[in-house]
Enzyme design. Structure first.
Site, PDB file in Angstrom:
ATOM      1  CD  GLU A  28     -51.057 -12.290  42.270  1.00 59.87           C
ATOM      2  OE1 GLU A  28     -51.812 -13.336  42.398  1.00 59.87           O
ATOM      3  OE2 GLU A  28     -49.836 -12.691  41.583  1.00 59.87           O
ATOM      4  CB  VAL A 109     -51.584 -12.560  36.779  1.00 61.44           C
ATOM      5  CG1 VAL A 109     -51.101 -11.695  35.527  1.00 61.44           C
ATOM      6  CG2 VAL A 109     -50.706 -12.750  37.701  1.00 61.44           C
ATOM      7  CG  ASP A 141     -53.643 -26.704  31.137  1.00 66.62           C
ATOM      8  OD1 ASP A 141     -53.948 -25.394  31.472  1.00 66.62           O
ATOM      9  OD2 ASP A 141     -53.550 -27.398  32.037  1.00 66.62           O
ATOM     10  CB  SER A 143     -52.167 -19.032  32.313  1.00 67.07           C
ATOM     11  OG  SER A 143     -52.456 -17.930  33.017  1.00 67.07           O
ATOM     12  CE  LYS A 162     -47.210 -19.421  40.157  1.00 65.43           C
ATOM     13  NZ  LYS A 162     -47.658 -18.240  39.409  1.00 65.43           N
TER      14      LYS A 162
END
Length: 306
Positions: A28, A109, A141, A143, A162
């Site tokens: 990435e 990602v 919320d 990703s 994370k």
């Protein structure tokens, strides 16, 4: 550069490797456009490519250059994206906007995985995945990485998600989305900066060849979701868990007090972690990435040897 029917630029080296069935590893670009300070960002990006080549694999760093999604950035393009003042951060939904506006962008990602799959790359190494954020039952919320990876038959190597995220809720979402997860030589689920999040996985894999075998079995069954490989940092290289927990608690309190929400939360928390650990979290970030790049290259070789 060759342009595919999908409007994706593919470097001649990557194109030739894919045509010949050689191992290719996707990388990435947000790690060097938004994740690391200058000039370390350029150094880490170029070193990762050299690490992949030394393993006998072709690196394919992915980003957006002047609106064109590009698989196999050149060294000059990597340097440009690392230093240009107006480089946006593009998730999957942002790619058509970046294309229409002619923007330069680092790909997350989700966007990197999508572009890698579109050109036939099977393995992708990153640092840490996005996941479910703390407070998600109220904010929703989550990703875009998770939903995107649920639709792509890749192998993605990361050091878990994370540690600033809600790890148990993320693991629940991975199960709901039918995303297979194996720990590399462990059933302890890592949390990016630390080797063990305190949550366990059901399965582990002991070699790149075993991971390749799992991916082939998935493909034979016609499943189209990503196999996630959780690759923890060695315990002697992790951020001290007690320090990590202390700093993270303070960072979360500060974010709440300052009204930091939404997409601003992650960069805010990571910035606090970096400053309050005296830069140690940044060193761990780089170590995590190097470890995942190394394992991803081995898996790419194993998959190409079928």
């Amino acid at each position: 550069m060759t342009v595919t029917a999908a409007g994706i630029r593919v470097s001649p080296v990557v194109r030739a490797a894919l045509a010949d069935g050689e191992p290719v590893l996707a990388l990435e670009s947000t790690i060097f456009t938004h994740g690391l300070p200058r000039p370390r960002n350029v150094e880490v990006a170029l070193a990762a490519e050299e690490q992949v080549r030394a393993a006998g694999v072709v690196p394919a760093t992915i980003g957006v250059v002047d609106g064109r999604p590009t698989v196999g950035l050149s060294p000059s393009e990597i340097e440009r994206l690392s230093t240009a003042p107006r480089v946006v951060k593009a998730s999957l939904r942002d790619l058509p906007i970046a294309a229409a506006k002619g923007l330069c962008a680092g790909t997350t990602v989700a966007a990197t995985a999508f572009l890698a799959h579109r050109v036939g790359i099977r393995v992708f190494s990153t640092g840490g995945l996005g996941g479910v954020h703390r407070g998600a039952p109220a904010t929703f919320d989550e990703s875009a990485d998770l939903g995107t990876l649920a639709t792509l038959p890749l192998v993605v190597v990361s050091a878990g998600v994370k540690s600033i995220l809600d790890i148990p809720l993320t693991l629940e979402r991975l199960e709901t989305l039918n995303l297979g997860v194996v720990g590399y030589r462990t059933t302890d689920y890592p949390a990016f900066y630390i080797a063990d999040s305190g949550y366990d996985l059901e399965y582990s894999a002991d070699s790149p060849e075993e991971i390749a075998a799992i991916a082939r079995a998935r493909d034979a069954l016609g499943l189209t979701s990503t196999l996630l490989v959780a690759n923890p940092l060695p315990a002697d290289r992790q951020l001290d868990p007690a320090l990590h927990d202390e700093v993270l608690a303070r960072a979360l309190d500060r974010a709440e007090a300052e009204g930091i929400t939404g997409h601003d939360t992650t960069p805010f928390l990571l910035d606090v972690m970096q400053r309050e650990t005296g830069g140690r979290s940044l060193d761990v970030n780089v170590d995590v990435y190097r470890g995942n790049v190394g394992l991803g290259a081995e898996i790419a070789r194993a998959l190409a040897a079928e």
